[in-house]
Design a protein around this motif. Structure first.
Motif, mmCIF file in Angstrom:
data_model
loop_
_atom_site.group_PDB
_atom_site.id
_atom_site.type_symbol
_atom_site.label_atom_id
_atom_site.label_comp_id
_atom_site.label_asym_id
_atom_site.label_seq_id
_atom_site.Cartn_x
_atom_site.Cartn_y
_atom_site.Cartn_z
ATOM 1 N N ASP A 1 31.941 13.694 39.444
ATOM 2 C CA ASP A 1 31.619 14.054 40.701
ATOM 3 C C ASP A 1 33.143 13.500 41.617
ATOM 4 N N GLN A 2 33.922 13.163 40.729
ATOM 5 C CA GLN A 2 35.295 12.565 41.571
ATOM 6 C C GLN A 2 35.908 13.868 41.978
ATOM 7 N N LEU A 3 36.640 13.756 43.157
ATOM 8 C CA LEU A 3 37.520 14.861 43.932
ATOM 9 C C LEU A 3 38.750 14.964 43.240
ATOM 10 N N ARG A 4 39.152 16.073 42.720
ATOM 11 C CA ARG A 4 40.211 16.560 42.432
ATOM 12 C C ARG A 4 40.700 17.832 43.015
ATOM 13 N N TYR A 5 42.139 18.362 42.793
ATOM 14 C CA TYR A 5 42.627 19.640 43.149
ATOM 15 C C TYR A 5 42.349 20.700 42.188
ATOM 16 N N PRO A 6 41.680 21.867 42.819
ATOM 17 C CA PRO A 6 41.515 22.979 41.728
ATOM 18 C C PRO A 6 42.654 23.627 41.134
ATOM 19 N N ALA A 7 43.716 23.616 41.756
ATOM 20 C CA ALA A 7 44.840 24.410 41.423
ATOM 21 C C ALA A 7 44.324 25.923 41.199
ATOM 22 N N SER A 8 44.509 26.663 40.273
ATOM 23 C CA SER A 8 44.199 28.027 40.066
ATOM 24 C C SER A 8 42.548 28.406 39.720
ATOM 25 N N LEU A 9 41.826 27.365 39.515
ATOM 26 C CA LEU A 9 40.539 27.540 39.454
ATOM 27 C C LEU A 9 39.990 28.100 40.821
ATOM 28 N N THR A 10 40.638 27.812 41.912
ATOM 29 C CA THR A 10 40.176 28.344 43.112
ATOM 30 C C THR A 10 39.956 29.877 42.922
ATOM 31 N N LYS A 11 40.732 30.779 42.237
ATOM 32 C CA LYS A 11 40.781 32.114 41.887
ATOM 33 C C LYS A 11 39.242 32.462 41.492
ATOM 34 N N MET A 12 38.403 31.518 40.870
ATOM 35 C CA MET A 12 37.216 31.847 40.426
ATOM 36 C C MET A 12 36.473 32.164 41.724
ATOM 37 N N MET A 13 36.576 31.484 42.681
ATOM 38 C CA MET A 13 35.756 31.742 44.075
ATOM 39 C C MET A 13 36.384 33.080 44.615
ATOM 40 N N THR A 14 37.704 33.276 44.643
ATOM 41 C CA THR A 14 38.147 34.547 45.047
ATOM 42 C C THR A 14 37.497 35.573 44.369
ATOM 43 N N LEU A 15 37.399 35.653 43.013
ATOM 44 C CA LEU A 15 36.449 36.531 41.989
ATOM 45 C C LEU A 15 35.216 36.571 42.603
ATOM 46 N N TYR A 16 34.464 35.692 42.827
ATOM 47 C CA TYR A 16 33.044 35.581 43.199
ATOM 48 C C TYR A 16 32.933 36.404 44.530
ATOM 49 N N LEU A 17 33.663 36.233 45.413
ATOM 50 C CA LEU A 17 33.365 36.917 46.640
ATOM 51 C C LEU A 17 33.722 38.388 46.673
ATOM 52 N N THR A 18 34.927 38.449 45.832
ATOM 53 C CA THR A 18 35.125 39.851 45.330
ATOM 54 C C THR A 18 34.138 40.692 44.419
ATOM 55 N N PHE A 19 33.408 40.089 43.395
ATOM 56 C CA PHE A 19 32.391 40.686 42.770
ATOM 57 C C PHE A 19 31.107 40.922 43.792
ATOM 58 N N GLU A 20 30.879 39.887 44.851
ATOM 59 C CA GLU A 20 29.851 40.167 45.694
ATOM 60 C C GLU A 20 30.038 41.450 46.548
ATOM 61 N N ALA A 21 31.201 41.673 46.869
ATOM 62 C CA ALA A 21 31.705 42.741 47.881
ATOM 63 C C ALA A 21 31.389 43.945 47.079
ATOM 64 N N LEU A 22 31.723 44.152 45.728
ATOM 65 C CA LEU A 22 31.844 44.992 45.076
ATOM 66 C C LEU A 22 30.151 45.516 44.947
ATOM 67 N N GLU A 23 29.509 44.739 44.422
ATOM 68 C CA GLU A 23 27.969 44.610 44.424
ATOM 69 C C GLU A 23 27.226 45.213 45.730
ATOM 70 N N ALA A 24 27.818 44.639 46.720
ATOM 71 C CA ALA A 24 27.301 45.229 47.988
ATOM 72 C C ALA A 24 27.839 46.673 48.558
ATOM 73 N N GLY A 25 28.706 47.219 47.789
ATOM 74 C CA GLY A 25 29.317 48.419 48.205
ATOM 75 C C GLY A 25 30.465 48.401 49.174
ATOM 76 N N ARG A 26 30.837 47.075 49.614
ATOM 77 C CA ARG A 26 31.816 47.085 50.773
ATOM 78 C C ARG A 26 33.050 47.306 50.367
ATOM 79 N N ILE A 27 33.486 47.493 48.840
ATOM 80 C CA ILE A 27 34.553 48.027 48.417
ATOM 81 C C ILE A 27 34.301 48.504 47.002
#
Length: 261
Positions: free
Chosen positions: A71-97
């Motif tokens: 639970d200690q704070l760290r910098y995520p570096a490119s693990l950030t892209k997991m959330m970018t992909l999560y929101l991309t998958f969400e948009a795909l599933e919703a039919g927005r893209i």
């Protein structure tokens, strides 16, 4: 500070993060129990705690099998892209893209430092190409372009990312960009990253196989995956590596063996 490379080899994790990764390999190799591990390392003197942080979770039961400064704070570096992909998958599933939707590259996206695809401003790639570039090369330019497509601007997309983190129970995570290049306000924890890894598998099983991509063709290039654990550690099927000087070497990975996740 700039990101040099996201490339992670097995030897790097044995040498530089051998305490948390050693637990994972012991779990995998000795008792054949697969978990989901999030390992984040940090070595800046501003943090008094250990530079290692890790957690191993049984993805079916939620039981924590191992934890160190989870639970200690760290910098995520490119693990950030997991959330970018999560929101991309969400948009795909919703039919927005769709997978074939064009992803335009602005001047800002095109100017992002490596790792990157090198797409010129004004040109575009498909959503599927962008997804594949994030899970293999960890392309910063494609991450920014996706963020601008989905959020209208990277700043608005970062707010969307943080809001989604809260909705997923990632209470200590804040995003400021779509790629993970250094930002002192962009923080996370190993536990939060494990939550995100589990959510990606559970919420988007139809897209999860992207994280197992070993390589893909982009123009005349064959782009290999930075995650050298794929194909080398039995049962590993993703998810994401990361590296900046500030964060050290980061890994969120999942594995499946003998009906355990």
């Amino acid at each position: 500070m700039r990101m040099k490379s996201d490339t992670v080899s097995q030897s790097v994790f044995f040498d530089l993060a051998k305490r948390p990764f050693g637990v994972f390999t012991e779990v995998m190799g000795r008792i054949f129990l697969a978990g989901l591990i999030a390992v984040l390392t940090f070595s800046a003197p501003a943090f008094a705690n250990s530079k290692y942080a890790g957690i191993v979770v049984d993805a079916k039961t939620g039981k924590v099998l191992y934890g160190e400064d989870a639970d200690q704070l760290r910098y995520p570096a490119s693990l950030t892209k997991m959330m970018t992909l999560y929101l991309t998958f969400e948009a795909l599933e919703a039919g927005r893209i769709s997978k074939s939707t064009p992803v335009p590259f602005s001047k800002k996206a095109s100017a992002e430092p490596p790792s990157k695809l090198g797409v010129r401003a004004g040109r575009s790639i498909t959503v599927e190409q962008a997804i594949l570039s994030l899970v293999t090369r960890s392309a910063n330019d494609a991450a920014t372009a996706l963020g601008e497509l989905l959020g209208g601007s990277e700043q608005r997309f970062a707010r969307m990312m943080t809001n989604k983190a809260r909705a997923l129970g990632m209470t200590r995570t804040t995003y400021r960009n779509a790629h993970g290049l250094p930002n002192s306000e962009q923080r996370t924890t190993a536990r939060d990253q494990a939550r995100l890894g589990i959510a990606l598998r559970q919420h988007f099983p139809q897209y999860y196989d992207y994280f197992s991509t070993r390589s893909f063709r982009f123009g005349k290039q064959t782009i290999g995956n930075h995650n050298r654990l794929l194909g080398n550690v039995r049962g590993v099927d993703g998810i994401k590596t990361g590296y900046t000087r500030a964060s050290g070497f980061n890994l969120v990975t999942s594995a499946q063996l003998d009906d355990r996740h």
